[in-house]
Scaffold this active site. Structure first.
Site, PDB file in Angstrom:
ATOM      1  CD  GLU A  68      41.625  40.329  57.467  1.00 12.16           C
ATOM      2  OE1 GLU A  68      42.477  41.037  58.121  1.00 12.16           O
ATOM      3  OE2 GLU A  68      40.646  40.623  57.218  1.00 12.16           O
ATOM      4  CD  GLU A  93      42.432  37.255  49.554  1.00 10.64           C
ATOM      5  OE1 GLU A  93      41.778  36.497  48.663  1.00 10.64           O
ATOM      6  OE2 GLU A  93      41.520  37.750  50.297  1.00 10.64           O
ATOM      7  CG  ASP A 142      34.603  34.094  48.932  1.00 15.45           C
ATOM      8  OD1 ASP A 142      34.153  34.916  48.108  1.00 15.45           O
ATOM      9  OD2 ASP A 142      35.852  33.515  49.039  1.00 15.45           O
ATOM     10  CB  THR A 215      36.517  44.528  55.752  1.00 13.91           C
ATOM     11  OG1 THR A 215      35.199  44.099  55.536  1.00 13.91           O
ATOM     12  CG2 THR A 215      36.808  43.702  56.883  1.00 13.91           C
TER      13      THR A 215
HETATM   14  C1  LIG Z   1      34.175  38.241  50.244  1.00  8.10           C
HETATM   15  S1  LIG Z   1      35.949  38.531  50.270  1.00  8.10           S
HETATM   16  C2  LIG Z   1      35.984  39.515  51.757  1.00  8.10           C
HETATM   17  C3  LIG Z   1      37.416  40.073  51.761  1.00  8.10           C
HETATM   18  C4  LIG Z   1      37.677  40.947  53.042  1.00  8.10           C
HETATM   19  N1  LIG Z   1      37.598  40.053  54.252  1.00  8.10           N
HETATM   20  C5  LIG Z   1      36.532  42.170  53.198  1.00  8.10           C
HETATM   21  O1  LIG Z   1      35.816  42.015  54.221  1.00  8.10           O
HETATM   22  O2  LIG Z   1      36.705  43.049  52.631  1.00  8.10           O
HETATM   23  C6  LIG Z   1      36.371  36.873  50.762  1.00  8.10           C
HETATM   24  C7  LIG Z   1      37.943  36.639  50.520  1.00  8.10           C
HETATM   25  O3  LIG Z   1      38.306  35.594  51.111  1.00  8.10           O
HETATM   26  C8  LIG Z   1      39.206  34.866  50.332  1.00  8.10           C
HETATM   27  N2  LIG Z   1      39.316  33.486  50.799  1.00  8.10           N
HETATM   28  C9  LIG Z   1      38.215  32.576  50.689  1.00  8.10           C
HETATM   29  N3  LIG Z   1      38.802  31.521  50.961  1.00  8.10           N
HETATM   30  C10 LIG Z   1      39.964  31.709  51.375  1.00  8.10           C
HETATM   31  C11 LIG Z   1      40.875  30.529  51.697  1.00  8.10           C
HETATM   32  N4  LIG Z   1      40.531  29.206  52.048  1.00  8.10           N
HETATM   33  N5  LIG Z   1      42.250  30.875  52.017  1.00  8.10           N
HETATM   34  C12 LIG Z   1      42.604  32.139  51.534  1.00  8.10           C
HETATM   35  N6  LIG Z   1      41.702  33.135  51.344  1.00  8.10           N
HETATM   36  C13 LIG Z   1      40.617  32.866  50.945  1.00  8.10           C
HETATM   37  C14 LIG Z   1      38.949  35.063  48.904  1.00  8.10           C
HETATM   38  O4  LIG Z   1      39.663  35.268  47.944  1.00  8.10           O
HETATM   39  C15 LIG Z   1      38.166  36.652  49.169  1.00  8.10           C
HETATM   40  O5  LIG Z   1      38.965  37.574  48.503  1.00  8.10           O
END
Ligand SMILES: C[S@@+](CC[C@H](N)C(=O)[O-])C[C@H]1O[C@@H](n2cnc3c(N)ncnc32)[C@H](O)[C@@H]1O
Length: 239
Positions: A68, A93, A142, A215
């Site tokens: 994930e 993450e 994001d 999620t």
């Molecule tokens: C909008 S949040 C959604 C979190 C979760 N998937 C949810 O649906 O509740 C997007 C997450 O992706 C993480 N993220 C973005 N780019 C990433 C990367 N290249 N490697 C690891 N994590 C990443 C961010 O830190 C953030 O916590």
């Protein structure tokens, strides 16, 4: 300066696909989990030559390993791990508060099939062998909705190339977004990639496989707008 730069490690890849790396001050219990449990479960940033055999990360070899990307608070990953004890789960993450939240689930639910890469997934992916993953989840990445930020969107041809490489034939890529601009962007890039075939692209959650937990982000956004869910399958490699 990022944490890894401070420690003198290789700088994380550019551009950044994520926002912040830490949020509000963590409680004592969360800090204890980050200091005590995380080192037991963390996958170290691989060197440029290093290969990681994902199934070797787990105490007993799992049937498959799933990954994930950006697990947020870790609810989805923990639900999958609990429901699939013979699967090894790798969660990536960068957000410290989210990592602490997942560690809380690991501890309270007694999960032993989760490993954590607490950094940018793009530092892990090159170290994974071809066809080594059964499923990849990119849920509510994001969105970077402004056109000038489009180069930061995780679903893009380069990343899809890498995901197609690490997924096994028939392996699943599950993507979701509640942002209409991102959903249209993802639909286009997924459809154009020769390595994947569409199974579902839908706003109807009831048409998804039953083993697709919500999620935290999905629960929060539902009141405002229906997300689009994408389920794509890795096409068999031509030999
Ligand atoms: C909008 S949040 C959604 C979190 C979760 N998937 C949810 O649906 O509740 C997007 C997450 O992706 C993480 N993220 C973005 N780019 C990433 C990367 N290249 N490697 C690891 N994590 C990443 C961010 O830190 C953030 O916590």
């Amino acid at each position: 300066m990022s944490e890894s730069e401070e420690k003198g490690a290789a700088a994380p890849p550019r551009p950044r696909f994520y926002g912040r790396r830490s949020g509000k001050a963590l409680r004592r219990n969360a800090l204890d989990l980050l200091g005590g449990l995380l080192p037991q479960l963390a996958i170290a940033v691989p060197g440029p030559e290093l290969r990681i055999e994902p199934s070797a990360l787990f105490a007993s070899p799992p049937d498959q390993v799933w990954l994930e990307v950006g697990f947020g608070g870790g609810e989805h990953l923990a639900d999958l791990a609990e429901a699939n004890p013979r699967i090894g789960l790798i969660g990536c993450e960068v957000f410290r508060n989210g990592i602490a939240s997942l560690l809380g689930h690991v501890q309270s639910r007694g999960l032993d099939n989760i490993r954590i890469f607490p950094d940018d997934v793009r530092q892990l992916l090159p170290a994974l062998p071809d066809g080594s993953l059964g499923r990849v989840f990119v849920l509510f990445p994001d969105p970077w909705p402004k056109t000038r930020h489009a180069y930061r969107r995780f679903i893009c041809p380069d990343n899809l190339d890498v995901l197609a490489r690490v997924l096994m034939d028939g392996g699943e890529l599950r993507v979701a977004s509640d942002d209409p601009i991102y959903a249209a962007w993802a639909a286009r890039h997924l459809a154009e990639h020769a390595g994947f075939e569409k199974v579902h692209a839908t706003t109807r959650r009831e048409s998804l496989p039953l083993d697709w937990p919500q999620t935290r982000y999905e629960q929060k956004c539902l009141a405002q707008r229906a997300p689009t869910f994408f389920l794509y399958r890795r096409r068999p490699r031509v030999v």
